[in-house]
Design an enzyme around this catalytic site. Structure first.
Site, PDB file in Angstrom:
ATOM      1  N   ASP A 109       3.467  -1.784 -31.755  1.00  0.00           N
ATOM      2  CA  ASP A 109       2.594  -0.794 -31.111  1.00  0.00           C
ATOM      3  C   ASP A 109       1.161  -1.085 -31.545  1.00  0.00           C
ATOM      4  O   ASP A 109       0.468  -1.890 -30.941  1.00  0.00           O
ATOM      5  CB  ASP A 109       3.071   0.600 -31.519  1.00  0.00           C
ATOM      6  CG  ASP A 109       2.281   1.704 -30.848  1.00  0.00           C
ATOM      7  OD1 ASP A 109       1.396   1.388 -30.038  1.00  0.00           O
ATOM      8  OD2 ASP A 109       2.548   2.881 -31.132  1.00  0.00           O
ATOM      9  N   PHE A 158       5.818   6.078 -24.800  1.00  0.00           N
ATOM     10  CA  PHE A 158       6.815   6.113 -25.865  1.00  0.00           C
ATOM     11  C   PHE A 158       8.197   5.842 -25.281  1.00  0.00           C
ATOM     12  O   PHE A 158       8.648   6.533 -24.379  1.00  0.00           O
ATOM     13  CB  PHE A 158       6.780   7.465 -26.583  1.00  0.00           C
ATOM     14  CG  PHE A 158       7.473   7.419 -27.911  1.00  0.00           C
ATOM     15  CD1 PHE A 158       6.840   6.860 -29.011  1.00  0.00           C
ATOM     16  CD2 PHE A 158       8.756   7.916 -28.062  1.00  0.00           C
ATOM     17  CE1 PHE A 158       7.476   6.800 -30.240  1.00  0.00           C
ATOM     18  CE2 PHE A 158       9.399   7.856 -29.287  1.00  0.00           C
ATOM     19  CZ  PHE A 158       8.762   7.295 -30.381  1.00  0.00           C
ATOM     20  N   VAL A 159       8.850   4.818 -25.790  1.00  0.00           N
ATOM     21  CA  VAL A 159      10.166   4.437 -25.267  1.00  0.00           C
ATOM     22  C   VAL A 159      11.245   4.612 -26.335  1.00  0.00           C
ATOM     23  O   VAL A 159      10.960   4.558 -27.529  1.00  0.00           O
ATOM     24  CB  VAL A 159      10.173   2.976 -24.761  1.00  0.00           C
ATOM     25  CG1 VAL A 159       9.374   2.831 -23.480  1.00  0.00           C
ATOM     26  CG2 VAL A 159       9.651   2.009 -25.815  1.00  0.00           C
TER      27      VAL A 159
END
Ligand code: IMP
Length: 185
Positions: A109, A158-159
């Site tokens: 990220d 967001f996964v």
């Protein structure tokens, strides 16, 4: 657990990658890794807990001997953002001196956690340290760490699934999806 089950519960907003797409991409990455490390020993280093599924499928796609080791690190941060301040909860069992190390990650990220990790591993005298990640978000492109193998570049959402969690949930989904906003609230 199947993605459709989670979608049926209205927890997932959208499937991003299904199991077949993930496994197919990991096979392609494995082929690249095989050719790059031909004739060299290879130590895969996974970061608990998110990288468990990626490690399992990537390692099994490699048609060669590898060793696997694990680290558990905790990055201090609030909610879904990391701070780059890292503490080792479980260190490697392996001496890295002279080894070819490939760090296997689920997602990059901000890249803060990874930058710290790479610097830490490099200080242990390995012959090489490279990174393979299944997913990479746009912010990670600004970091100064070179990521050699990337499965998919994804937008900044967001996964969860395939090892990735939200509050420790959803790691056992076979695919990857975005969470419905109501789950956050
Ligand atoms: P970074 O230091 O910002 O690159 O943080 C990386 C870590 O944050 C990953 O190893 C994940 O544990 C977590 N993370 C970042 N984005 C997501 C996401 O979309 N879903 C689940 N976990 C995430």
């Amino acid at each position: 657990m199947d993605l459709t089950r989670a979608e049926g519960d209205l927890e997932l907003d959208k499937t991003v990658f299904n199991e077949d797409e993930i496994v197919a991409r990991l096979r392609e990455m494995a082929a690249e890794i095989e050719s790059d490390y031909e004739g060299k020993d290879l130590l895969l280093v996974g970061v608990l807990k998110g990288a468990v599924m990626v490690m399992a499928d990537l390692a099994r796609s490699l048609d060669r001997h590898v060793e696997m080791d694990w680290m558990a690190i905790s990055s201090y941060g609030s909610g879904t953002k990391s701070s780059g301040v890292v503490r080792i909860l479980k260190d490697l069992d392996t001496d890295l001196n002279g080894r070819h190390v490939l760090v296997v990650e689920d997602i990059i990220d901000t890249g803060l956690t990874l930058s710290w990790l790479i610097a830490n591993l490099r200080s242990r005298g390995p012959s090489s340290v490279e990174i393979a990640t299944l997913l990479r978000k746009p912010e990670a492109l600004q970091m100064d760490v070179d990521v050699k193998y990337v499965g998919f570049d994804i937008p900044n959402a967001f996964v969860v699934g395939y090892g990735l969690d939200y509050n420790e949930k959803y790691r056992n989904l076979r695919g990857i999806g975005t969470l419905s906003p109501h789950v956050y609230s």
